[in-house]
Design a protein around this motif. Sequence first.
Motif, short mmCIF file in Angstrom:
data_model
loop_
_atom_site.label_atom_id
_atom_site.label_comp_id
_atom_site.label_asym_id
_atom_site.label_seq_id
_atom_site.Cartn_x
_atom_site.Cartn_y
_atom_site.Cartn_z
N ILE A 13 -1.14 32.53 -23.99
CA ILE A 13 -2.10 32.92 -22.96
C ILE A 13 -1.42 32.71 -21.61
O ILE A 13 -1.01 31.59 -21.29
N LEU A 14 -1.29 33.78 -20.85
CA LEU A 14 -0.65 33.72 -19.54
C LEU A 14 -1.74 33.60 -18.48
O LEU A 14 -2.73 34.35 -18.51
N ARG A 21 -7.59 35.57 -13.78
CA ARG A 21 -6.67 36.57 -14.36
C ARG A 21 -5.84 35.92 -15.47
O ARG A 21 -4.97 35.11 -15.21
N ARG A 22 -6.17 36.33 -16.69
CA ARG A 22 -5.47 35.81 -17.86
C ARG A 22 -5.07 36.97 -18.75
O ARG A 22 -5.72 38.01 -18.76
N LEU A 23 -4.04 36.75 -19.52
CA LEU A 23 -3.55 37.80 -20.41
C LEU A 23 -3.08 37.13 -21.71
O LEU A 23 -2.35 36.15 -21.66
N LYS A 37 4.43 45.25 -16.16
CA LYS A 37 3.28 45.63 -15.33
C LYS A 37 2.62 44.47 -14.59
O LYS A 37 2.00 44.68 -13.56
N GLU A 38 2.70 43.26 -15.11
CA GLU A 38 1.91 42.16 -14.57
C GLU A 38 2.73 41.04 -13.92
O GLU A 38 2.18 40.23 -13.19
N TRP A 39 4.02 41.00 -14.20
CA TRP A 39 4.83 39.85 -13.78
C TRP A 39 4.96 39.80 -12.27
O TRP A 39 5.19 40.82 -11.62
N GLY A 81 1.28 30.21 -15.40
CA GLY A 81 0.85 29.25 -16.40
C GLY A 81 0.90 29.86 -17.79
O GLY A 81 0.65 31.06 -17.94
N ALA A 82 1.22 29.07 -18.78
CA ALA A 82 1.29 29.59 -20.15
C ALA A 82 0.75 28.53 -21.09
O ALA A 82 1.17 27.37 -21.05
#
Length: 87
Positions: A13-14, A21-23, A37-39, A81-82
């Motif tokens: 989970i990023l 905003r989480r991915l 796309k998100e980094w 964060g991860a």
Amino acid sequence: MKIDMSTEFDKVILIFEDPGRRLIVRTALEAANALIKEWPSDDGEEFLTAVKACLDVMTGKASSDELRSAILRAASEAGVGAVASIH
């Protein structure tokens, strides 16, 4: 050359700086999309290693565990964060 974008690994989970905003990333395709796309930064050494790991997993040259580790290192480098989950 066969390409497999669905290879799965234990989810990561990023957590980005933007509030809420989480991915969730658990496949090579999701990892590639997150990185491209998100980094927040596209010039770090670990970022480039993670992008290469995505391609290597998709083409069968690396394991999904190697990609997962690369994503975690790239997140640390970029200040993302991860949360690593293990089944």
